[in-house]
Design a protein around this motif. Structure first.
Motif, short mmCIF file in Angstrom:
data_model
loop_
_atom_site.label_atom_id
_atom_site.label_comp_id
_atom_site.label_asym_id
_atom_site.label_seq_id
_atom_site.Cartn_x
_atom_site.Cartn_y
_atom_site.Cartn_z
N GLN A 1 6.66 -5.41 0.94
CA GLN A 1 7.65 -4.45 1.42
C GLN A 1 8.48 -5.05 2.57
N ILE B 1 0.76 -5.78 -0.29
CA ILE B 1 1.76 -4.74 -0.50
C ILE B 1 2.63 -4.60 0.75
N GLU B 2 2.01 -4.60 1.93
CA GLU B 2 2.77 -4.53 3.18
C GLU B 2 3.72 -5.73 3.32
N LEU C 1 -5.16 -6.92 -1.18
CA LEU C 1 -4.13 -6.16 -1.89
C LEU C 1 -3.28 -5.31 -0.95
N GLU C 2 -3.91 -4.55 -0.06
CA GLU C 2 -3.15 -3.68 0.86
C GLU C 2 -2.21 -4.50 1.74
#
Length: 85
Positions: A41, A37-38, A33-34
């Motif tokens: 973006q 997200i990166e 997930l992290e």
């Protein structure tokens, strides 16, 4: 992405290639997930960059049309505008 200065050094093609890689990684579903997200973006920043580069090119494009035996510069109009007329 990097700072705004680095964005200008990236070509449209390089940005599109990177964006395609990001989309493929996100579509695979194998990204934590992290990291997702990166990547999202970074992908949004690349998408914005590509849009800006396309707008710059569009402003520069002029078509030459022959009218009454002479060539006249006309501003670029995307094909979608032509269909509306």
């Amino acid at each position: 992405m990097n700072s705004g200065k680095d964005d200008n050094a990236v070509s449209f093609e390089e940005a599109m290639d990177k964006l395609e890689q990001i989309v493929a990684k996100l579509e695979s579903g194998d990204v934590p997930l992290e990291k997702a997200i990166e990547l999202f973006q970074e992908g949004m920043a690349l998408s914005h960059l590509c849009g800006q580069k396309l707008e710059q090119v569009e402003r520069k494009i002029e078509t030459l049309l022959e009218e009454n035996g002479t060539f006249v510069k006309k501003p670029f109009q995307p094909a979608s505008d032509e269909r509306e007329n």
